[in-house]
Design a protein around this motif. Sequence first.
Motif, PDB file in Angstrom:
ATOM      1  N   ILE A   1       4.418 -78.826  19.589  1.00 14.43           N
ATOM      2  CA  ILE A   1       5.845 -79.064  19.825  1.00 14.43           C
ATOM      3  C   ILE A   1       6.131 -79.669  21.202  1.00 14.43           C
ATOM      4  O   ILE A   1       7.275 -79.968  21.511  1.00 14.43           O
ATOM      5  N   SER A   2       5.108 -79.852  22.010  1.00 13.86           N
ATOM      6  CA  SER A   2       5.300 -80.482  23.321  1.00 13.86           C
ATOM      7  C   SER A   2       5.751 -81.926  23.138  1.00 13.86           C
ATOM      8  O   SER A   2       5.409 -82.580  22.156  1.00 13.86           O
ATOM      9  N   THR A   3       6.553 -82.410  24.090  1.00 15.23           N
ATOM     10  CA  THR A   3       7.056 -83.783  24.050  1.00 15.23           C
ATOM     11  C   THR A   3       6.633 -84.504  25.332  1.00 15.23           C
ATOM     12  O   THR A   3       5.955 -83.928  26.173  1.00 15.23           O
TER      13      THR A   3
ATOM     14  N   LYS B   1       5.297 -70.575  29.002  1.00 12.27           N
ATOM     15  CA  LYS B   1       5.815 -71.431  30.064  1.00 12.27           C
ATOM     16  C   LYS B   1       6.115 -72.829  29.524  1.00 12.27           C
ATOM     17  O   LYS B   1       5.397 -73.349  28.672  1.00 12.27           O
ATOM     18  N   ALA B   2       7.185 -73.420  30.057  1.00 12.50           N
ATOM     19  CA  ALA B   2       7.522 -74.809  29.751  1.00 12.50           C
ATOM     20  C   ALA B   2       7.670 -75.563  31.060  1.00 12.50           C
ATOM     21  O   ALA B   2       8.271 -75.073  32.009  1.00 12.50           O
ATOM     22  N   SER B   3       7.102 -76.741  31.096  1.00 14.26           N
ATOM     23  CA  SER B   3       7.218 -77.629  32.249  1.00 14.26           C
ATOM     24  C   SER B   3       8.104 -78.800  31.834  1.00 14.26           C
ATOM     25  O   SER B   3       7.758 -79.538  30.907  1.00 14.26           O
ATOM     26  N   VAL B   4       9.241 -78.952  32.515  1.00 15.79           N
ATOM     27  CA  VAL B   4      10.208 -80.009  32.184  1.00 15.79           C
ATOM     28  C   VAL B   4      10.167 -81.071  33.274  1.00 15.79           C
ATOM     29  O   VAL B   4      10.392 -80.775  34.444  1.00 15.79           O
TER      30      VAL B   4
ATOM     31  N   THR C   1      13.119 -72.722  23.328  1.00 10.32           N
ATOM     32  CA  THR C   1      11.797 -72.784  22.702  1.00 10.32           C
ATOM     33  C   THR C   1      10.875 -71.709  23.251  1.00 10.32           C
ATOM     34  O   THR C   1      10.129 -71.076  22.498  1.00 10.32           O
ATOM     35  N   VAL C   2      10.912 -71.490  24.555  1.00  7.29           N
ATOM     36  CA  VAL C   2      10.080 -70.441  25.166  1.00  7.29           C
ATOM     37  C   VAL C   2      10.472 -69.082  24.598  1.00  7.29           C
ATOM     38  O   VAL C   2       9.610 -68.268  24.248  1.00  7.29           O
ATOM     39  N   GLN C   3      11.775 -68.819  24.487  1.00  8.33           N
ATOM     40  CA  GLN C   3      12.235 -67.541  23.936  1.00  8.33           C
ATOM     41  C   GLN C   3      11.770 -67.376  22.483  1.00  8.33           C
ATOM     42  O   GLN C   3      11.269 -66.322  22.103  1.00  8.33           O
ATOM     43  N   ALA C   4      11.956 -68.413  21.679  1.00  4.24           N
ATOM     44  CA  ALA C   4      11.555 -68.349  20.267  1.00  4.24           C
ATOM     45  C   ALA C   4      10.042 -68.200  20.130  1.00  4.24           C
ATOM     46  O   ALA C   4       9.558 -67.436  19.288  1.00  4.24           O
TER      47      ALA C   4
ATOM     48  N   THR D   1       6.354 -79.816  28.328  1.00  9.10           N
ATOM     49  CA  THR D   1       5.039 -79.331  27.927  1.00  9.10           C
ATOM     50  C   THR D   1       5.081 -77.811  27.874  1.00  9.10           C
ATOM     51  O   THR D   1       5.506 -77.163  28.829  1.00  9.10           O
ATOM     52  N   TYR D   2       4.625 -77.242  26.762  1.00  8.87           N
ATOM     53  CA  TYR D   2       4.631 -75.797  26.569  1.00  8.87           C
ATOM     54  C   TYR D   2       3.209 -75.246  26.655  1.00  8.87           C
ATOM     55  O   TYR D   2       2.277 -75.845  26.130  1.00  8.87           O
TER      56      TYR D   2
END
Length: 121
Positions: free
Chosen positions: A47-49, A66-69, A30-33, A53-54
Amino acid sequence: MAISIPIFTTQLEKSREATDAANIRSAYATVQASALMQDTQDELTKISTADITYTTSGTEGSLVYKASVTMKQKNDKWQSGAQDIGGVSIAADTTGTTTKAWVTYTQSTGKTTITFGATEP
């Protein structure tokens, strides 16, 4: 019973690790796209779940996606061995019980990193 409980616990932890790896792979993609599409913060918020979190910051030419998983695993280290996510190798001894994995794409360098820690890198 004494034999089955440790086996069940081990399998449960491997399942948590598989969930973590899948979430990190999803965040990576998702970060790449998002970087390719130059998504805005509003688009990323949609699109965050609950587990991922993006965010984006910076200005044109130096954007950072950035994405936080949120990690699920309970045991220290990756019990199921090393992971390879998007060409980024995560060693088996990488601490997995930190609360977050961070996937970061920096536009100015064109590089994506995966780091672990309780706080944002």
